[in-house]
Motif scaffolding. Structure first.
Motif, PDB file in Angstrom:
ATOM      1  N   PHE A  76       0.842  -1.197   0.000  1.00  0.00           N
ATOM      2  CA  PHE A  76       0.000   0.000   0.000  1.00  0.00           C
ATOM      3  C   PHE A  76       0.877   1.246   0.000  1.00  0.00           C
ATOM      4  N   ASP A  77       0.294   2.317  -0.485  1.00  0.00           N
ATOM      5  CA  ASP A  77       0.901   3.634  -0.331  1.00  0.00           C
ATOM      6  C   ASP A  77       0.262   4.291   0.879  1.00  0.00           C
ATOM      7  N   PHE A  78       1.093   4.834   1.741  1.00  0.00           N
ATOM      8  CA  PHE A  78       0.589   5.430   2.973  1.00  0.00           C
ATOM      9  C   PHE A  78       0.488   6.943   2.806  1.00  0.00           C
ATOM     10  N   ILE A  79      -0.612   7.480   3.284  1.00  0.00           N
ATOM     11  CA  ILE A  79      -0.799   8.929   3.248  1.00  0.00           C
ATOM     12  C   ILE A  79      -1.093   9.409   4.662  1.00  0.00           C
ATOM     13  N   THR A  80      -0.317  10.389   5.106  1.00  0.00           N
ATOM     14  CA  THR A  80      -0.511  10.883   6.467  1.00  0.00           C
ATOM     15  C   THR A  80      -0.271  12.384   6.531  1.00  0.00           C
ATOM     16  N   GLU A  81      -0.885  12.983   7.540  1.00  0.00           N
ATOM     17  CA  GLU A  81      -0.765  14.436   7.681  1.00  0.00           C
ATOM     18  C   GLU A  81       0.582  14.803   8.294  1.00  0.00           C
ATOM     19  N   VAL A  82       1.199  15.804   7.726  1.00  0.00           N
ATOM     20  CA  VAL A  82       2.424  16.333   8.319  1.00  0.00           C
ATOM     21  C   VAL A  82       2.085  17.678   8.930  1.00  0.00           C
ATOM     22  N   THR A  83       2.422  17.822  10.208  1.00  0.00           N
ATOM     23  CA  THR A  83       2.024  19.012  10.957  1.00  0.00           C
ATOM     24  C   THR A  83       3.214  19.904  11.278  1.00  0.00           C
ATOM     25  N   ASP A  84       4.407  19.381  11.064  1.00  0.00           N
ATOM     26  CA  ASP A  84       5.611  20.086  11.510  1.00  0.00           C
ATOM     27  C   ASP A  84       6.741  19.739  10.544  1.00  0.00           C
ATOM     28  N   PRO A  85       7.393  20.754   9.985  1.00  0.00           N
ATOM     29  CA  PRO A  85       8.473  20.460   9.022  1.00  0.00           C
ATOM     30  C   PRO A  85       9.539  19.524   9.597  1.00  0.00           C
ATOM     31  N   ARG A  86       9.702  19.525  10.917  1.00  0.00           N
ATOM     32  CA  ARG A  86      10.735  18.668  11.524  1.00  0.00           C
ATOM     33  C   ARG A  86      10.416  17.186  11.400  1.00  0.00           C
ATOM     34  N   HIS A  87       9.162  16.857  11.092  1.00  0.00           N
ATOM     35  CA  HIS A  87       8.784  15.441  10.965  1.00  0.00           C
ATOM     36  C   HIS A  87       8.934  14.910   9.543  1.00  0.00           C
ATOM     37  N   ILE A  88       9.130  15.805   8.591  1.00  0.00           N
ATOM     38  CA  ILE A  88       9.027  15.395   7.178  1.00  0.00           C
ATOM     39  C   ILE A  88       9.997  14.271   6.846  1.00  0.00           C
ATOM     40  N   GLU A  89      11.244  14.449   7.219  1.00  0.00           N
ATOM     41  CA  GLU A  89      12.287  13.476   6.869  1.00  0.00           C
ATOM     42  C   GLU A  89      11.908  12.071   7.359  1.00  0.00           C
ATOM     43  N   ASP A  90      11.524  11.966   8.617  1.00  0.00           N
ATOM     44  CA  ASP A  90      11.203  10.649   9.192  1.00  0.00           C
ATOM     45  C   ASP A  90       9.944  10.056   8.560  1.00  0.00           C
ATOM     46  N   LEU A  91       8.926  10.885   8.380  1.00  0.00           N
ATOM     47  CA  LEU A  91       7.683  10.379   7.791  1.00  0.00           C
ATOM     48  C   LEU A  91       7.912   9.917   6.349  1.00  0.00           C
ATOM     49  N   ALA A  92       8.814  10.584   5.661  1.00  0.00           N
ATOM     50  CA  ALA A  92       9.060  10.275   4.246  1.00  0.00           C
ATOM     51  C   ALA A  92       9.544   8.830   4.049  1.00  0.00           C
ATOM     52  N   ASP A  93      10.092   8.254   5.097  1.00  0.00           N
ATOM     53  CA  ASP A  93      10.580   6.862   5.050  1.00  0.00           C
ATOM     54  C   ASP A  93       9.493   5.856   4.700  1.00  0.00           C
ATOM     55  N   PHE A  94       8.260   6.161   5.122  1.00  0.00           N
ATOM     56  CA  PHE A  94       7.187   5.180   4.920  1.00  0.00           C
ATOM     57  C   PHE A  94       5.908   5.824   4.362  1.00  0.00           C
ATOM     58  N   THR A  95       5.999   7.087   3.986  1.00  0.00           N
ATOM     59  CA  THR A  95       4.826   7.817   3.491  1.00  0.00           C
ATOM     60  C   THR A  95       4.999   8.124   2.013  1.00  0.00           C
ATOM     61  N   SER A  96       3.973   7.839   1.212  1.00  0.00           N
ATOM     62  CA  SER A  96       4.040   8.128  -0.224  1.00  0.00           C
ATOM     63  C   SER A  96       3.475   9.495  -0.550  1.00  0.00           C
TER      64      SER A  96
END
Ligand code: PEP
Ligand code: MN
Length: 256
Positions: A76-96
């Motif tokens: 699956f492709d995962f879609i999630t809300e990003v609320t803080d630029p500091r999270h982008i890098e980590d979320l990008a690991d598993f978020t499409s």
């Protein structure tokens, strides 16, 4: 641009993004992914923007491995809300696909940062944003290319109190004729109550939406957020089966 398992560029597909308001547990997500017509565009909040400080704020970093583990078992492709630029890098690991929520549509620094990150973005309309303000926010994402910018109508504030928001399908009709972006509709946050969600989804297809974002939970009564508007798995199946029939009337094929 990293490739999605399911490309979002086909104008003849009706994309259905579905999943819970918030990622709560492995079992919750597994139940959604194990069913027939399981989502390949799976949504789920990891960081939640809650109006009340003491409400469930999302699993945060505890969701990271949970999603990565699910990806070993399911495609699956995962879609999630990003609320803080500091999270982008980590979320990008598993978020499409990144989602920008209604509360952050005006957060231009967040948008500028996302514009550098090579992932499609779903930009939700803010509570009382005009269409011009919404399109203005979308321009901040323009380095991604228009095919990677998805506007999502999720209802606006109105004088009425019966429903959570007022679904502005007029915006969908207008944007399909006057903008270059894909337009999705979120009937869950628009209507705010389960019995009305599916009908709003069908209306959105007729208005020309390219996709839908729908909240689904295996046990809405135990949901940690937005259970009152979640479809259970039986309702989800009915939605999918009806959308399969409805989509071709509007020259589209359903992509779950
Ligand atoms: C969500 O999609 O979970 C959400 C919080 O939506 P919105 O930003 O539209 O309120
Ligand atoms: Mn929600």
């Amino acid at each position: 641009m990293s490739r999605l398992i399911s490309s979002l560029t086909d104008p003849n597909q009706l994309y259905l993004v579905s999943g819970p308001c918030a990622v709560e547990s492995y079992d919750q997500m597994r139940a959604i992914l194990s069913q027939k017509n399981a989502p390949t565009l799976l949504r789920g909040g990891v960081y939640k923007m809650r109006t009340q400080k003491n409400s469930f704020q999302g699993l945060g970093t505890n969701a990271y491995d949970l999603i990565k583990d699910l990806k070993k078992e399911f495609q699956f492709d995962f879609i999630t809300e990003v609320t803080d630029p500091r999270h982008i890098e980590d979320l990008a690991d598993f978020t499409s696909i990144f989602q920008v929520g209604a509360r952050n549509m005006y957060n231009y620094e967040l948008l500028k940062e996302l514009a550098l990150h090579q992932k499609p973005v779903v930009l939700k309309r803010s509570f009382s944003a005009t269409i011009s303000e919404w399109l203005g926010a979308a321009e901040y994402l323009s380095p991604l290319g228009e095919e990677n910018i998805i506007l999502c109508e999720r209802g606006v504030r109105s004088f009425d109190t019966k429903l959570r928001n007022m679904l502005d399908l007029g915006s969908v009709i207008y944007l399909k004729k006057n903008s270059k972006f894909k337009v999705f509709v979120d009937p869950s946050h628009s209507m705010g109550l389960t019995p009305y969600v599916s009908d709003a989804a069908y209306a959105a297809v007729a208005a020309g939406a390219d996709g839908l974002m729908v909240e689904v939970h295996p046990d809405p009564s135990s949901a940690l957020s937005d259970g009152q508007q979640a479809l259970n798995l039986t309702m989800y199946q009915e939605l999918v089966e009806k959308l399969k029939v409805l989509a071709p009337l509007f020259n589209k094929t359903l992509k779950v």
